[in-house]
Structures are given as structure tokens and as C-alpha cells.
Design an enzyme around this catalytic site. Structure first.
Site: not given
Ligand code: NAG
Ligand code: NAG
Ligand code: NAG
Ligand code: NAG
Ligand code: NAG
Ligand code: NAG
Length: 513
Positions: A55, A152, A197-198, A337, A401, A446
């Protein structure tokens, strides 16, 4: 106060979190602290921010980097891509300077496996190695604690082509060998490693919904099997994580003294009614979301409700594997989130099944997909932290995040008061959880700057810094939130609560903003 979103079984949009143009009224019933400062957090609590390799780095075909699954995924679909993005690969020194100005304690970034080991296994790319050494050196020289993530979303395409990537247990060996290179080369400076990651939402996105790389699913994808593959991949991710963690403990921990964790996408679930069925449905949703990985990491096996519902499609841990996975995470990374209101749906769907059907719940998310508005629900994060504390033995947690996207023109982007309000209440929620005993040790906004978003491309911005993607120099400019976060981290005691926000706004409205 929850604004219920549309009912949807399918979380296609979960990752591509919503765009918000207006500030929503803040809930009144939060238990979260409103007026607080940095000194209210425990000593050593880390405030950071982050990006990830694909990213932020750009330089996708430079200095020996080979494609990852994500490069293939976006180019084959003609989507926005990260070929250049923020060009962090060349601008990392400038970006570390922004971190210094902001006052960050810590920075979350990821290592691109196919930049370091272009074919996924075999020789290390010396230029890739040098880049990460330089970048990490730059961080530690400036007193910023590196939090490195090994995976990621960007598996080397070569491994996907060779043997199907995460679907094949061969990945465990290759991931461990890659981790070995990272621990050996970067471990004198990096003390915080996140393996995956996640892990849960990576699996759902890539193998149940097919909306993230490698884009596999039963119904709308060219290949895949949503009823089996998510569970196979989840299993292999856990084993790969545990294998890398064991390697670290055996070979590096004494010398380097760091820790290894796994990160999870944590949705805050609440039942839609106080009926027993809905309360059980909410618990099932938690078990499928967090328990899927947290129960093996803590207890050595999947939650009972998953076993019952998924049956033989859920792989078994051998006794040896169970021992390997249990206790393999020194900390849990949390990515947060979203909240959801959960209703029981029965009977379970016979015949066709996928992850959502297996859960036996219908979730209504606190975002409106049509208008892209999300409620601000800080108690959902507080609830997640409470839940991890109470159900999983209060492990150390880093919130790796959390943040808010805002849509709008340049002026709106820079005067991002809704983002400040969001961060303020969410950090307050973290403080409440910490005060009530949660072992949460860090909070990472994030993202540091606007980046290529994995699903939204360049149509979304979460950054504390604005990036002008039309400009050849990719100029970065601080948003109001960067000033706010900086003032908070630096302990500006005059700046508390909403009054402080308006003062900050007027202080900066006449300057470069
Ligand atoms: C989402 O917003 C649209 C447009 O304002 C509205 O018509 C719709 O009812 C909203 N959906 C929900 C579930 O609130
Ligand atoms: C896994 O990959 C190996 C090659 O590394 C291959 O021999 C094997 O058939 C693959 N297994 C499956 C289930 O695809
Ligand atoms: C998925 O795999 C299961 C178990 O092998 C099989 O019964 C089912 O038909 C497969 N579904 C699809 C869509 O390929
Ligand atoms: C605080 O922690 C206690 C003990 O774990 C728990 O019973 C209580 O519900 C928590 N309070 C809140 C507001 O979450
Ligand atoms: C972004 O850069 C372009 C090209 O240099 C410039 O024309 C434009 O004004 C810049 N936009 C903003 C908002 O600064
Ligand atoms: C705004 O500026 C005034 C005057 O320089 C200063 O006293 C105050 O601390 C500033 N407030 C914030 C929130 O930066």
C-alpha cells in the site's frame, strides 16, 4: 444510537470500509472517557501509526522485486494498483521525518515477501534486504519502535503458482524459512513481529468472498470452494504462524528479546434483542470471528460451536499441532473498524454452505452501504477488548489498526475534524478498557498517510497526511488530524476534549491549511 446498516449475509464491503462525508453525532451513552490526556495511559503505552508494503512502497518491479498475489489480483482485474502509490521505497527518509514530527512512538509496516525473496523461497534479493535494513535503521535512529508484519495480503505469486499458496501445507515450511531470514537480518532492531495481518478476514476475503487476492470462492469466482477453503487456509495460517513463533523462541528470543504475535480483524457484535437465541447468535458470531483463531492460540483447538456447525470441513489439529499452536502468540494484534447487530438465523442451511451460512447468524453492520455512512461506535472496540480480556485470559493486545475514512476535496481532507472526533472517542474507549484491566499496550492509527487502499484503491483516504497522487513528487501535507495526534502524543495538556479540537482548528486554519 446505533445506526443499523443494511442486512447482508455477505460482507463484500466489510473490507472496503465506508466513506463518510459528514460528522455523525457522537453517542451519549458511551462509558468511554471524554477528557483525557496521554498521561492517563499507562507508562510505556505506545501510540503509533502504520502502512503496509504493497500500500505504501510502490517500486513494484524495481530492484528485483517480483509480483505478489496482490499485483496479479489487481492487474488481472484492471483495478487501481500499488505500482507507484506513495513511493515509500524511495521516500522512506522523508516519511520517517513525518513520523518524527508527529511524535510517533512506534510504526507498523509490513515486509514484502517477494521483494525480500522474489520466488518465495530460495535466494534473498540483496537490494530488497538493503531497503528494509535502511528503513528499519532510519526508524530506530529516530527513536521509533518498528512493529514489523511478515504477511499483509501479498504472498509471492510464485508460491501461488507452484502449489496453491496458503491452501497447501508446504506454505508452512516456506513461511518459516522467510520468517527466519527476517528474524536473522532485522531482529537486532525489530522487537515486535506480527506474523499474519488480520488472519481471519484475509481468509474470508480471499477464499470465501473472493474479493481480495487470490480471489477464490464458490459462486462468483473462476475457482475456489467457499465451504472448505476458508477453513483449510485458516488452519495453515495458524500453523505457519505457530511454526515461525517456535523458531523465534528456539533460535532468536534469548538473544533478541522480542515477541511474536498474530493479528485479527475484530468486529464488535451485539445481539439484536435480549432473547436467548440472539444472545447465543452474538456469541457464535464472536466465536467465528475471533474464536476461530484465538481459541487455538489459547486453548489449542477451535471453538466447539465451529466444530459442531462446520463438521468435517474444519480441519483437525493433531496433538502435536495443537501443542504447537497453543501459546504461540506473545500478543494479539487487533484491527478494528466495525460493529454489528446480530440476529439468530435457523435452521442452518442444508446443502450449500460457506463461512456466513456456517455461522447461523445474520449481521447488520453499523454502516449504511448506500450512503457509506458509519456510526461512531467506540463501545464496540471497548467491548472487543473486554471480551478478549475475559474470555481469553487477558493477553497483551496492540490495536494495530483503527481509523476513519473521509471523502471530499482537498480542503475537506485537510480539515478532517470528523477523523479527530473519531480517534478521540476510540482512544477514549481504549483508555476505559485499560482502566478496567485490559492489557492493551498500544494504539496505531490507520494510516500514517493516504495510501492505496486494498479494496478502495485511491478513492479512500484514512491518512493523517494527505498525499497528492496527481503530483509527480507525491507531496505529503499534514491534515488537522496529524496536528491533533501530534499534540496528544506530545502531551499538550491544554488540548483536551472537543473544545480543544475547535481551538486546534482555529489555530491551524490561518496557517498552511
Ligand atoms: C441508507 O441510506 C439511504 C439514503 O439516505 C436510505 O434510503 C436507507 O434507508 C438507509 N439504509 C438504512 C438501513 O438505514
Ligand atoms: C502441495 O504442494 C506440493 C509441492 O510442494 C505438491 O506435491 C502437493 O501435491 C500439493 N498438495 C496439494 C494438496 O495440492
Ligand atoms: C467443495 O468441496 C466439497 C468437499 O470436497 C464438495 O462436496 C463441494 O461440492 C465443493 N463445492 C464446490 C462449489 O466445488
Ligand atoms: C470490568 O471488568 C470486570 C471484570 O472483568 C467486568 O466484570 C466488568 O463487566 C467490566 N466492566 C465493563 C464496563 O466492561
Ligand atoms: C496536486 O498536484 C498537481 C500537480 O502538481 C497540482 O496541479 C494540484 O494543484 C495539486 N493538488 C493539491 C490539492 O495540492
Ligand atoms: C492554539 O494557540 C494558542 C496560542 O498560540 C495556544 O496557547 C494553544 O495551546 C493552541 N491550542 C492548540 C490546541 O494547539
Amino acid at each position: 444510537m446505533e445506526q443499523k446498516g443494511e442486512r447482508k449475509n455477505d460482507m463484500d464491503w466489510v473490507l472496503s470500509l465506508v466513506i463518510i462525508t459528514i460528522s455523525l453525532a457522537l453517542p451519549l451513552h458511551v462509558s468511554c472517557s471524554d477528557v483525557y490526556s496521554r498521561s492517563d495511559f499507562p507508562e510505556g503505552f505506545a501510540f503509533g501509526s502504520g502502512t503496509s508494503a504493497y500500500q505504501w512502497e510502490g517500486a513494484a518491479a524495481e530492484d528485483g522485486r517480483k509480483p505478489s498475489v496482490w499485483d496479479t489480483f489487481v492487474h488481472s482485474r484492471n483495478l487501481d494498483n500499488g505500482d507507484i502509490t506513495c513511493d515509500g521505497y524511495h521516500k522512506y527518509k522523508e516519511d520517517v521525518q513525518l513520523m518524527v514530527e508527529t511524535g510517533l512512538d512506534a510504526f507498523k509496516f509490513s515486509i514484502s515477501w517477494s521483494r525480500l525473496i522474489p520466488n518465495g523461497r530460495g535466494p534473498v534479493n540483496p537490494k530488497g534486504l538493503q531497503f528494509y535494513k535502511n528503513f528499519i535503521q532510519e526508524l530506530v535512529t529516530h527513536g521509533i519502535e518498528p512493529h514489523a508484519t511478515l504477511f499483509h495480503y501479498d504472498l509471492p505469486q510464485a508460491l501461488e503458482d507452484d502449489y496453491g499458496g496458503w491452501l497447501n501445507r508446504t506454505i508452512i515450511e516456506d513461511f518459516t524459512a522467510y520468517a527466519d531470514v527476517c528474524f536473522r537480518e532485522f531482529g537486532s532492531h525489530v522487537k515486535f513481529w506480527t506474523t499474519i495481518n488480520e488472519a481471519n478476514i484475509f481468509t474470508i476475503g480471499g477464499y470465501n468472498d473472493g474479493i481480495t487476492g487470490p480471489g477464490r470462492c464458490s459462486r462468483k469466482c473462476s475457482s475456489g470452494n467457499s465451504s472448505t477453503e476458508p477453513y483449510i487456509v485458516g488452519h495453515n495460517l495458524l500453523l505457519a504462524h505457530a511454526s515461525a513463533s517456535r523458531l523465534y523462541r528456539q533460535k532468536y528470543k534469548d538473544m533478541q528479546g522480542g515477541s511474536v504475535g498474530l493479528s485479527l480483524y475484530a468486529i464488535g457484535f451485539s445481539p439484536s434483542t435480549s432473547s436467548k437465541d440472539d444472545e447465543m447468535a452474538a456469541q457464535r458470531a464472536r466465536d467465528f470471528d475471533l474464536g476461530w483463531m484465538l481459541a487455538p492460540l489459547t486453548l489449542g483447538d477451535y471453538p466447539y460451536v465451529m466444530r459442531r456447525s462446520i463438521g468435517s470441513r474444519l480441519p483437525d489439529f493433531s496433538e502435536e499441532e495443537s501443542e504447537l499452536v497453543k501459546g504461540s502468540s506473545d500478543f494479539i494484534g487487533i484491527i478494528h473498524y466495525l460493529a454489528a447487530i446480530v440476529t439468530n438465523t435457523k435452521p442452518y442451511f442444508p446443502g450449500y454452505s460457506d463461512y456466513y451460512y456456517d455461522t447461523g447468524v445474520t449481521s447488520s453492520y453499523t454502516c449504511n452501504i448506500t450512503t457509506s455512512q458509519c456510526s461512531v461506535t467506540p463501545w464496540a472496540l471497548e467491548g472487543v477488548l473486554e471480551y478478549i480480556k475475559q474470555s481469553y485470559g487477558n493477553p497483551p493486545v496492540y490495536i494495530l489498526e483503527n481509523g476513519k475514512t473521509i471523502k471530499g476535496d482537498f480542503q475537506l481532507q485537510l480539515k478532517d475534524t470528523p477523523r479527530i472526533e473519531y480517534l478521540h472517542v476510540y482512544m477514549g474507549a481504549v483508555l476505559s478498557a485499560v482502566r478496567n484491566g485490559s492489557d492493551t499496550r498500544g494504539y496505531f492509527v490507520w494510516s500514517l498517510m493516504d495510501v492505496y487502499e486494498l479494496l478502495g484503491g485511491y478513492g479512500k483516504s484514512y491518512g493523517l497526511y494527505y498525499v497528492n497522487f496527481s503530483d509527480a513528487h507525491l507531496t505529503r501535507s499534514p491534515k488537522l488530524s496529524a496536528h491533533w495526534y501530534s499534540a496528544f502524543i506530545k502531551g499538550d495538556a491544554t488540548f483536551l476534549g472537543s473544545q480543544g479540537i475547535s481551538q486546534l482548528q482555529s489555530n491551524f486554519s490561518s496557517s498552511s491549511l
